[in-house]
Design a protein around this motif. Structure first.
Motif, short mmCIF file in Angstrom:
data_model
loop_
_atom_site.label_atom_id
_atom_site.label_comp_id
_atom_site.label_asym_id
_atom_site.label_seq_id
_atom_site.Cartn_x
_atom_site.Cartn_y
_atom_site.Cartn_z
N UNK A 28 31.23 38.44 39.03
CA UNK A 28 30.99 39.88 38.86
C UNK A 28 31.17 40.47 40.32
N UNK A 29 30.52 39.46 41.27
CA UNK A 29 30.63 39.82 42.63
C UNK A 29 31.88 39.81 43.24
N UNK A 30 32.72 38.70 42.84
CA UNK A 30 34.02 38.57 43.26
C UNK A 30 34.80 39.62 42.74
N UNK A 31 34.52 40.21 41.48
CA UNK A 31 35.25 41.21 41.05
C UNK A 31 35.05 42.46 41.75
N UNK A 32 33.82 42.79 42.18
CA UNK A 32 33.56 43.95 42.97
C UNK A 32 34.40 43.85 44.22
N UNK A 33 34.43 42.62 44.68
CA UNK A 33 35.02 42.52 46.05
C UNK A 33 36.56 42.72 45.93
N UNK A 34 37.15 42.27 44.70
CA UNK A 34 38.56 42.23 44.53
C UNK A 34 39.10 43.45 44.12
N UNK A 66 39.44 40.96 30.72
CA UNK A 66 39.32 39.83 29.74
C UNK A 66 40.08 40.12 28.53
N UNK A 67 40.01 41.48 27.77
CA UNK A 67 40.83 41.55 26.97
C UNK A 67 42.32 41.56 27.20
N UNK A 68 42.57 42.01 28.31
CA UNK A 68 44.11 42.06 28.89
C UNK A 68 44.51 40.71 28.87
N UNK B 31 38.87 37.54 37.73
CA UNK B 31 38.85 37.87 36.05
C UNK B 31 39.27 36.61 35.42
N UNK B 32 39.14 35.39 35.99
CA UNK B 32 39.39 34.21 35.17
C UNK B 32 40.68 33.80 34.65
#
Lengths: 142, 149
Positions: A28-34, A66-68, B31-32
């Motif tokens: 989630x932190x990596x997603x915030x940054x990206x 994740x859905x995508x 996003x994995x």
């Protein structure tokens, strides 16, 4: 490249292979940054508690991604995903397992396209909670 | 306080984003999504694409920038503490690729009330350097409890 899923091979009511992942703080932190979304609700437990949550929550867009990915892995080609619309209906906490899937709801033979209902859910206190629901995607099949 | 409905249709200045390889890789990691076409131009070409692709929701990076621009508009009077992301839609004309320079000028497509809440719909027509549409982003923000009673 085109999708590896052929139009003839799908029928209304078919389900996509479900895809699950456990939501971790580091991701989630990596997603915030990206993504650039640095809202403290997704990083700071004290802040999240101050607005009534037991701890930080994942970004809605993180669940949408994740859905995508669930759709594009099934399609075999991200270019085959034409449109997606999602509704965020509940939050996701750290340590929960998010499962995404979808179901074919309509087919367009002329365009070789399909419309899917898509969703993502977590299991919470023995109940399945749909965090993304009333949502749909349109895909171009081979 | 309710949002000002006369702001429906307001447009904001253009915001741009250069799509860079390392940024795309970080996004795919976050996003994995392990697809090699988001990491390697050769893998993408082998799959029939002109170069390294970005995952479809990489559009979110620009969408967050454009939404922030609108949210910061003092005339709108949005109380960010009451705002929830209600809905998100993307309609792609083609995949986003490394090397793209994406630009979008966000606009307020709709302001409406339903029950106690208000819905603010933002649209960003994301285009490439040639001016061709890459993706249309439609973001619905919910302002909780601010509708006129």
């Amino acid at each position: 490249m085109t999708a590896r899923v052929r139009f003839e091979d799908v029928a209304v009511g078919d389900r996509l292979p479900a895809r699950s992942k456990t939501i971790r703080r580091e991701e989630v932190k990596a997603y915030a940054d990206a993504s650039g979304d640095q809202n403290p609700l997704h990083q700071d437990d004290a802040f999240a508690r101050s607005v009534g949550f037991p701890g930080i929550i994942a970004h809605g867009m993180f669940s949408m991604a994740h859905v995508t990915t669930t759709l594009t892995e099934w399609l075999g080609d991200p270019a085959a995903l034409m449109r997606i619309r999602v509704q965020f209906r509940a939050v996701v906490f750290m340590g929960e397992t998010l499962t995404a899937s979808g179901e074919i709801v309509a087919r367009d033979e002329g365009e070789r396209r399909a419309t899917l209902s898509v969703w993502a859910e977590v299991e919470r206190e023995g109940l399945r909670v749909r965090v993304i629901k009333n949502s749909e995607a349109e895909v171009q099949l081979a | 306080m309710p949002l000002d409905p006369t702001l429906k249709g307001r447009e904001y200045g253009e915001i741009s984003l250069e799509v860079e390889s390392d940024h795309v890789v970080r996004f795919a990691e976050a996003i994995g999504d392990t697809n090699p076409i988001y990491r390697d131009a050769d893998a993408a070409r082998a799959a029939g694409h002109p170069g390294q692709l970005a995952p479809p929701t990489f559009a979110t990076v620009l969408q967050i920038m454009t939404s922030a621009r609108v949210i910061a508009d003092q005339d709108l009077g949005l109380n960010y503490a009451l705002v929830v992301h209600g809905e998100q839609e993307y309609e792609w004309s083609r995949p986003i690729r490394v090397g793209d320079r994406l630009s979008a000028a966000p606009r307020i497509a709709d302001i409406r009330a339903r029950g106690p809440n208000e819905y603010l719909v933002l649209e960003a027509d994301v285009r490439d350097k040639a001016g061709k549409r890459v993706v249309l982003a439609r973001t619905t923000l919910l302002s909780r409890g601010t509708a006129a009673s």
